[in-house]
Design a protein around this motif. Sequence first.
Motif, PDB file in Angstrom:
ATOM      1  N   SER A 409      39.917  73.113  65.610  1.00 13.33           N
ATOM      2  CA  SER A 409      39.744  72.954  63.996  1.00 13.33           C
ATOM      3  C   SER A 409      40.961  71.371  63.981  1.00 13.33           C
ATOM      4  O   SER A 409      41.175  70.650  62.794  1.00 13.33           O
ATOM      5  CB  SER A 409      40.949  73.959  63.165  1.00 13.33           C
ATOM      6  OG  SER A 409      42.174  74.274  63.964  1.00 13.33           O
ATOM      7  N   ILE A 410      41.602  71.539  65.279  1.00 11.26           N
ATOM      8  CA  ILE A 410      43.260  69.952  64.293  1.00 11.26           C
ATOM      9  C   ILE A 410      42.694  68.887  64.642  1.00 11.26           C
ATOM     10  O   ILE A 410      42.584  68.863  66.666  1.00 11.26           O
ATOM     11  CB  ILE A 410      44.406  71.087  65.163  1.00 11.26           C
ATOM     12  CG1 ILE A 410      44.903  72.163  64.362  1.00 11.26           C
ATOM     13  CG2 ILE A 410      45.472  69.572  65.111  1.00 11.26           C
ATOM     14  CD1 ILE A 410      46.030  72.274  65.594  1.00 11.26           C
ATOM     15  N   ASP A 411      43.062  67.920  64.376  1.00 13.68           N
ATOM     16  CA  ASP A 411      42.544  66.355  64.908  1.00 13.68           C
ATOM     17  C   ASP A 411      43.479  66.049  64.254  1.00 13.68           C
ATOM     18  O   ASP A 411      44.007  65.110  63.837  1.00 13.68           O
ATOM     19  CB  ASP A 411      41.564  65.357  63.472  1.00 13.68           C
ATOM     20  CG  ASP A 411      40.968  64.398  63.849  1.00 13.68           C
ATOM     21  OD1 ASP A 411      42.012  63.797  64.970  1.00 13.68           O
ATOM     22  OD2 ASP A 411      39.325  63.742  63.472  1.00 13.68           O
ATOM     23  N   THR A 412      44.506  65.111  65.427  1.00 16.96           N
ATOM     24  CA  THR A 412      45.680  64.846  66.081  1.00 16.96           C
ATOM     25  C   THR A 412      45.386  63.452  65.285  1.00 16.96           C
ATOM     26  O   THR A 412      46.709  62.757  64.705  1.00 16.96           O
ATOM     27  CB  THR A 412      46.009  64.648  68.042  1.00 16.96           C
ATOM     28  OG1 THR A 412      45.329  64.301  68.713  1.00 16.96           O
ATOM     29  CG2 THR A 412      46.558  66.191  67.850  1.00 16.96           C
ATOM     30  N   GLN A 413      44.740  62.529  65.467  1.00 13.20           N
ATOM     31  CA  GLN A 413      44.259  61.004  65.441  1.00 13.20           C
ATOM     32  C   GLN A 413      44.318  60.596  63.682  1.00 13.20           C
ATOM     33  O   GLN A 413      44.872  60.628  62.743  1.00 13.20           O
ATOM     34  CB  GLN A 413      42.912  60.526  65.509  1.00 13.20           C
ATOM     35  CG  GLN A 413      43.300  58.712  65.766  1.00 13.20           C
ATOM     36  CD  GLN A 413      41.743  58.342  65.393  1.00 13.20           C
ATOM     37  OE1 GLN A 413      40.866  58.913  67.043  1.00 13.20           O
ATOM     38  NE2 GLN A 413      40.787  57.426  64.501  1.00 13.20           N
ATOM     39  N   LYS A 414      43.294  61.740  63.068  1.00 20.65           N
ATOM     40  CA  LYS A 414      44.201  61.511  61.575  1.00 20.65           C
ATOM     41  C   LYS A 414      45.332  62.486  61.270  1.00 20.65           C
ATOM     42  O   LYS A 414      45.723  61.419  60.061  1.00 20.65           O
ATOM     43  CB  LYS A 414      42.706  63.042  61.060  1.00 20.65           C
ATOM     44  CG  LYS A 414      42.086  63.008  60.838  1.00 20.65           C
ATOM     45  CD  LYS A 414      41.006  63.916  59.667  1.00 20.65           C
ATOM     46  CE  LYS A 414      39.366  63.471  59.755  1.00 20.65           C
ATOM     47  NZ  LYS A 414      38.463  64.550  59.678  1.00 20.65           N
ATOM     48  N   SER A 415      45.870  63.304  61.688  1.00 18.78           N
ATOM     49  CA  SER A 415      47.627  62.759  61.138  1.00 18.78           C
ATOM     50  C   SER A 415      48.795  62.180  61.462  1.00 18.78           C
ATOM     51  O   SER A 415      49.632  62.059  61.876  1.00 18.78           O
ATOM     52  CB  SER A 415      48.186  64.231  61.993  1.00 18.78           C
ATOM     53  OG  SER A 415      47.053  65.486  61.410  1.00 18.78           O
ATOM     54  N   TYR A 416      47.546  60.810  62.550  1.00 17.36           N
ATOM     55  CA  TYR A 416      48.685  59.742  63.065  1.00 17.36           C
ATOM     56  C   TYR A 416      49.709  58.681  62.118  1.00 17.36           C
ATOM     57  O   TYR A 416      50.595  59.218  62.004  1.00 17.36           O
ATOM     58  CB  TYR A 416      48.347  59.073  63.537  1.00 17.36           C
ATOM     59  CG  TYR A 416      48.813  58.109  64.772  1.00 17.36           C
ATOM     60  CD1 TYR A 416      49.167  57.922  65.420  1.00 17.36           C
ATOM     61  CD2 TYR A 416      48.934  56.768  63.835  1.00 17.36           C
ATOM     62  CE1 TYR A 416      50.198  57.441  66.561  1.00 17.36           C
ATOM     63  CE2 TYR A 416      49.626  55.872  64.502  1.00 17.36           C
ATOM     64  CZ  TYR A 416      50.405  55.983  65.783  1.00 17.36           C
ATOM     65  OH  TYR A 416      51.238  55.072  66.586  1.00 17.36           O
ATOM     66  N   ASN A 417      49.072  58.895  60.825  1.00 16.37           N
ATOM     67  CA  ASN A 417      49.811  58.020  60.108  1.00 16.37           C
ATOM     68  C   ASN A 417      51.072  58.366  59.041  1.00 16.37           C
ATOM     69  O   ASN A 417      52.022  58.369  59.351  1.00 16.37           O
ATOM     70  CB  ASN A 417      48.444  57.258  59.199  1.00 16.37           C
ATOM     71  CG  ASN A 417      48.462  55.989  59.398  1.00 16.37           C
ATOM     72  OD1 ASN A 417      48.913  54.954  59.966  1.00 16.37           O
ATOM     73  ND2 ASN A 417      47.209  56.268  59.562  1.00 16.37           N
ATOM     74  N   GLU A 418      50.077  59.590  59.037  1.00 21.24           N
ATOM     75  CA  GLU A 418      51.988  61.143  58.245  1.00 21.24           C
ATOM     76  C   GLU A 418      52.609  61.097  59.342  1.00 21.24           C
ATOM     77  O   GLU A 418      53.876  60.847  58.978  1.00 21.24           O
ATOM     78  CB  GLU A 418      51.075  62.161  57.921  1.00 21.24           C
ATOM     79  CG  GLU A 418      51.486  63.859  57.252  1.00 21.24           C
ATOM     80  CD  GLU A 418      50.613  64.796  56.660  1.00 21.24           C
ATOM     81  OE1 GLU A 418      49.444  64.944  57.356  1.00 21.24           O
ATOM     82  OE2 GLU A 418      51.676  65.950  56.490  1.00 21.24           O
TER      83      GLU A 418
END
Lengths: 469, 469
Positions: A409-418
């Motif tokens: 369920s986790i998308d690492t790329q989506k959290s990249y900027n955070e």
Amino acid sequence: MKQFKYTELEAILKKKIDANSFTPTGKLPSVRELCKLQGLSKATVLHSLHRLESQGLIYAKPKSGYFVTQIKPPKRVLPKQIKTSSTPRNVSVPAILKDIMTRSAAFDILPSAGAQGDATHLTVLNRHLNKAFRSSQSQKAFYYNNSDGDLRLKHAIINHYGGLNQKPDELCITNGCQHSLFISLMATCSPGDTVAVESPTFYGVLQILEQLNLKIIEVACDPEHGISIDDLTKKIAKWPIKACVVSPNYSTPTGACMPHRAREELLKLAVKSDFCIIEDDIYGDLAFPPFVSESLKSLDTQGQVILCSSFSKSLSRDLRIGWVFGGKWHDKITQLKLVTQLSSCGSIQQGLATFIEDGHYRRYLNKHVYAIKQQQAELINFLQTHWPEDIRFTQANGGISMWVELDESIDTQKSYNEILQQGIVMTPGSLFSASGQYKNFLRLSYIHPLTKAREVAIKKLFSTLLVKK
Amino acid sequence: MKQFKYTELEAILKKKIDANSFTPTGKLPSVRELCKLQGLSKATVLHSLHRLESQGLIYAKPKSGYFVTQIKPPKRVLPKQIKTSSTPRNVSVPAILKDIMTRSAAFDILPSAGAQGDATHLTVLNRHLNKAFRSSQSQKAFYYNNSDGDLRLKHAIINHYGGLNQKPDELCITNGCQHSLFISLMATCSPGDTVAVESPTFYGVLQILEQLNLKIIEVACDPEHGISIDDLTKKIAKWPIKACVVSPNYSTPTGACMPHRAREELLKLAVKSDFCIIEDDIYGDLAFPPFVSESLKSLDTQGQVILCSSFSKSLSRDLRIGWVFGGKWHDKITQLKLVTQLSSCGSIQQGLATFIEDGHYRRYLNKHVYAIKQQQAELINFLQTHWPEDIRFTQANGGISMWVELDESIDTQKSYNEILQQGIVMTPGSLFSASGQYKNFLRLSYIHPLTKAREVAIKKLFSTLLVKK
């Protein structure tokens, strides 16, 4: 009496090391604690510790105390092998990923933290470079170095490999492994041709394929044993390829190492189906003892393998010196070296040559692989201690990176900027595929010691990611 | 009385210098001869000579005596402008020419003769490089330098240009001018596109066009004023181009320099017909005073010009540092820098930056262009003296090369091997065209002082060639 006392302590500690009692960090009790616990003098305790150190069982870390050399992490579940897409496609790297790739070339979650560790070898290397810059300086200023490289450096590289059975005129010096891969792909393929790569694969290769308008076919990989010859065989039966880029020794991101048998099969397949194997061996010098690297090129009798490598991962990223053993394509490759680059810095090549000849490179590597292995053990224990259930990761026998799998369920790329806003550079899994796979993966590196600052960063990283589950 | 004596001699010598009386070599009579001729003391003669020296009219050559600074060669007939082929064609560089190109990168008829002349600047440069290699060495060993280059070096380069009106984020550091040209052509063109080049043009460009599968259209050039805007206008009306590679400042091989007016016209044409100008400015820093170089890029307000250059011709070929101001194509170019190369050596960039900042580069250039100008005069006089009827050649106001035309019956390429066997590396005219032109031409360089050994080599060269007439 005294002799017995230190032997006693030595035996006790040995037992504990064997039982893996000093996990997770591998840190032994301090000298003071040992004195108290065993009722021994400081001299006796130190004597025991020095004996253990000379046996390679423990090592001293300045200002931190004594640590176990080989921590045995508990058995873990490896990341899954993911089904790869099965048709050749054009590579189109999204702009956001290019941005991330540029940053991730730093290969560290905390690039601003700088490098620690012993830099004696760099002082020696710089002495060699400086000497080379000073020698025949006006000759070098007014003439270009031979395009295919300095002969002395070529000899030094061939000697370093040992059983490669290659001659200097089969070797071309380049400006790093990326340059080697670029001219190798340019030499073997034309726009529209299909190239097989491992999945996951090094993102630098994806970018080359995109820029050269080459099609990609991604081949399944085992996280421990690398490219699947079965999957490759099936795919090329349907879609002929011109080249296959593989990294048999501790490939990034997984750290997988191909078994000898698979290497032989790959070679046979390349000869039979007439494609070129482009071997990216940049981690070849970073095998953890007792493991020893074997290059595909050393098994190649027909010039079907192009071996690409450099000093960037094993010695210094600042040198910008790599090489290619071009096999059948050597002439084309030296031509492309000339066309893309004219020549490489002669002084750096000459300084490197004497540094290697004098044995400094080998001596440094012997220490270096040991340190990296220890850093890997520390990182593994750190991850195990804090997230025993939430992450799976590879544990390679060499190289500098591990492939980390999180919940689907986790998308690492989506959290990249955070995560970047917290000053942490993550390398998301999606960088390593041209087909949008590995969204719940990331790469971690153990090229740097696991300092407190890095521990804090990794904690922040995973607490940000795992909250998304 | 004494005062009058040296003033008298000074006036006599000045008159003779003005009348060009010391041709061909520019050598003044020795001090002893002057004493005898004028009946003066050694001190008086030296006093006169030192006064002339301080006025920049003569200079002392160690162990050789005094020489006139500016020899005015007699008016000569320039080489002819040759009609260029008029359709785009694929570039196919014959293997023999590739071989010759590789050798001619040495840019000297006697590569084994080595470089003479003052190398103080190199000692200073090496001190800066050495310091840079030593500073934050382990940081640099473990991290790649920013792919687009060191910020400090970028500032230093921009400041060096003066009125360029470019910012560091419009500049990408490369591994030399050839690398700059390669990624610029890759960024602006796709396989099959047509590129306009000067005729004759730098052979490195022909090789890039061949490798990138680009078509060439060769544009007529005046041996003094460079590319013909008329011919270019006619050709692109029929065959649209994606890019035009020009070297407005002292282009190799002719040394031609485009007049300001032609530069403006070229820019207008590029905007109107939407093609990219790739400006190869590698000789821009080698204008002979009082001439001053102007870059096309400085006239460009719309990002239509890509400026490529390096330190190879002006400072040292061993550095392998060049640059690109990419205009509209900057992002694509930095991407290609990353893909082809990852990054350039950080230490060399930083050492160069402080070398330039401290004023050493400018100081060296001021001396260097003067020396090259003198070497050109010596070469011209040597050619005039020995072959006043048989050869025509260009006389540029900068750069390092002259374009030599022989009788039409002579084929320089055919004599290449015969001349090579005498230990002399010739650069035949056919290298500079993709359409088999300039068979009776060759390029000579004056980057090196005209030593006895080089005089002997040039004599051998022309006696071998001219006998074929």
